[in-house]
Design a protein around this motif. Sequence first.
Motif, PDB file in Angstrom:
ATOM      1  N   LEU A 159      -0.399 -14.649   3.500  1.00  0.00           N
ATOM      2  CA  LEU A 159      -0.366 -13.202   3.693  1.00  0.00           C
ATOM      3  C   LEU A 159      -0.670 -12.489   2.381  1.00  0.00           C
ATOM      4  CD1 LEU A 159       0.157 -10.761   5.495  1.00  0.00           C
ATOM      5  CD2 LEU A 159       2.602 -10.988   4.957  1.00  0.00           C
ATOM      6  N   PHE A 160      -1.832 -11.852   2.332  1.00  0.00           N
ATOM      7  CA  PHE A 160      -2.258 -11.106   1.157  1.00  0.00           C
ATOM      8  C   PHE A 160      -1.986  -9.614   1.375  1.00  0.00           C
ATOM      9  CE2 PHE A 160      -4.895 -14.893   1.228  1.00  0.00           C
ATOM     10  CZ  PHE A 160      -4.852 -15.328  -0.085  1.00  0.00           C
ATOM     11  N   GLY A 161      -1.638  -8.946   0.302  1.00  0.00           N
ATOM     12  CA  GLY A 161      -1.415  -7.507   0.359  1.00  0.00           C
ATOM     13  C   GLY A 161      -1.859  -6.862  -0.935  1.00  0.00           C
ATOM     14  N   GLU A 162      -1.670  -5.560  -1.022  1.00  0.00           N
ATOM     15  CA  GLU A 162      -1.986  -4.811  -2.242  1.00  0.00           C
ATOM     16  C   GLU A 162      -0.678  -4.319  -2.831  1.00  0.00           C
ATOM     17  OE1 GLU A 162      -4.393  -3.465  -5.260  1.00  0.00           O
ATOM     18  OE2 GLU A 162      -5.039  -4.598  -3.493  1.00  0.00           O
ATOM     19  N   GLY A 163      -0.264  -4.911  -3.954  1.00  0.00           N
ATOM     20  CA  GLY A 163       0.982  -4.540  -4.592  1.00  0.00           C
ATOM     21  C   GLY A 163       0.752  -3.658  -5.803  1.00  0.00           C
ATOM     22  N   PRO A 164       1.808  -3.357  -6.547  1.00  0.00           N
ATOM     23  CA  PRO A 164       1.669  -2.500  -7.737  1.00  0.00           C
ATOM     24  C   PRO A 164       0.819  -3.125  -8.827  1.00  0.00           C
ATOM     25  CG  PRO A 164       3.894  -3.408  -7.562  1.00  0.00           C
ATOM     26  CD  PRO A 164       3.213  -3.714  -6.278  1.00  0.00           C
ATOM     27  N   ASN A 165       0.670  -4.454  -8.779  1.00  0.00           N
ATOM     28  CA  ASN A 165      -0.139  -5.146  -9.783  1.00  0.00           C
ATOM     29  C   ASN A 165      -1.417  -5.715  -9.187  1.00  0.00           C
ATOM     30  OD1 ASN A 165       1.764  -4.866 -12.031  1.00  0.00           O
ATOM     31  ND2 ASN A 165       3.059  -6.241 -10.847  1.00  0.00           N
ATOM     32  N   ASP A 174      -1.813  -9.405  -3.960  1.00  0.00           N
ATOM     33  CA  ASP A 174      -0.768 -10.417  -4.115  1.00  0.00           C
ATOM     34  C   ASP A 174      -0.663 -11.253  -2.851  1.00  0.00           C
ATOM     35  OD1 ASP A 174       0.669  -8.809  -2.300  1.00  0.00           O
ATOM     36  OD2 ASP A 174       1.875  -7.870  -3.860  1.00  0.00           O
ATOM     37  N   ILE A 175       0.190 -12.276  -2.896  1.00  0.00           N
ATOM     38  CA  ILE A 175       0.403 -13.164  -1.761  1.00  0.00           C
ATOM     39  C   ILE A 175       1.895 -13.436  -1.623  1.00  0.00           C
ATOM     40  CG2 ILE A 175       0.067 -15.280  -3.123  1.00  0.00           C
ATOM     41  CD1 ILE A 175      -1.322 -16.452  -0.588  1.00  0.00           C
ATOM     42  N   LEU A 176       2.345 -13.582  -0.387  1.00  0.00           N
ATOM     43  CA  LEU A 176       3.763 -13.792  -0.104  1.00  0.00           C
ATOM     44  C   LEU A 176       4.092 -15.281  -0.145  1.00  0.00           C
ATOM     45  CD1 LEU A 176       6.364 -12.248   0.886  1.00  0.00           C
ATOM     46  CD2 LEU A 176       5.696 -12.943   3.193  1.00  0.00           C
ATOM     47  N   LEU A 177       5.093 -15.628  -0.955  1.00  0.00           N
ATOM     48  CA  LEU A 177       5.587 -17.004  -1.025  1.00  0.00           C
ATOM     49  C   LEU A 177       7.095 -17.011  -0.821  1.00  0.00           C
ATOM     50  CD1 LEU A 177       3.722 -18.622  -4.084  1.00  0.00           C
ATOM     51  CD2 LEU A 177       3.118 -18.767  -1.659  1.00  0.00           C
ATOM     52  N   ILE A 178       7.598 -18.117  -0.305  1.00  0.00           N
ATOM     53  CA  ILE A 178       9.036 -18.328  -0.214  1.00  0.00           C
ATOM     54  C   ILE A 178       9.417 -19.514  -1.078  1.00  0.00           C
ATOM     55  CG2 ILE A 178       9.118 -17.417   2.146  1.00  0.00           C
ATOM     56  CD1 ILE A 178       9.385 -20.342   3.117  1.00  0.00           C
ATOM     57  N   GLN A 179      10.694 -19.581  -1.459  1.00  0.00           N
ATOM     58  CA  GLN A 179      11.223 -20.798  -2.063  1.00  0.00           C
ATOM     59  C   GLN A 179      12.184 -21.404  -1.058  1.00  0.00           C
ATOM     60  OE1 GLN A 179      13.263 -20.545  -5.830  1.00  0.00           O
ATOM     61  NE2 GLN A 179      13.059 -22.738  -6.168  1.00  0.00           N
TER      62      GLN A 179
END
Length: 214
Positions: free
Chosen positions: A38-44, A47-52
Motif C-alpha cells: 500500500l503506497f500513499g503520499e505522506g509528509p515526506n 511511502d509504503i505501509l509496513l507492519i512489525q
Amino acid sequence: MVPHWLTGLAAKAAHTPVPTALRPPANGGGRHAAVLLLFGEGPNGPDILLIQRSSRGRVHAGQPAFPGGGVDPDDDGPIGAALREAEEETGLDPHGVEVVGTMPELYVWRSDNRVTPVLAWWHTPCEVHAASPDEVESVERIPIAELVDPANRLQLRLRHPLPSPAFRVRGLLVWGFTAGVLDGVLTAAGFEQPWDRSRIEDLPPEVLDLAARG
C-alpha cells in the motif's frame, strides 16, 4: 489520482519473471496467501505501509512485513484477502484504497505460502495502528526516500550462499521476503539509488533466534 509511477509499476509487475527461488511448487502445493503493498503520499513524499509482526508469533516472529495473510474461502481472491488482512491488522479503511494491480505469485518456503502481492494506492489515508496485538507489534508508514537512501541499504548473509538485500529504517531491520520484494519494486518503479552492495552483514543473533522459531 494514482501516480504514473505506480500505474507503470503495476503494468511491469504483472509480467515480471519470478526468480527461481520464489517460484511456487510445480505440484501445486502451498497455501494461497496475499500481501498488500500500500503506497500513499505522506509528509515526506511517497511511502509504503509496513507492519512489525509480534515477537510472540510462531512463524516470521518479530519481522517487518507487508500486511497480509491467507486467502479465506469467503475472500474475493487475493485482493479481498489482502484488504481484509490489512484491515484486521492495522485498522485500515479499505474504502480509502484503490487497487491498481497484482504481481505474480511468489512462494515462501518457510511458511509454505503461495503469496500474491497486491499493489494499491492509499488515496484517502486514515489512522492505522496495531489492531491485532497478538499478531502485530507496530505499524509504520515508511517513506520511499528513506528506503532508497544508500545509508539505509545493506545485504545480509542468510541460509543461502549469496547475500540478500535488506533495509535499516525507523528502527526496523527489513529483510527476507519483504526486503526482496521491496528491492525489486523500488527498482522497477525507478526509485532505486546506487548503493554499496559490498556492505554485507550477518543476520543479528536475536533476529535469527526469532526467525528459527516454529
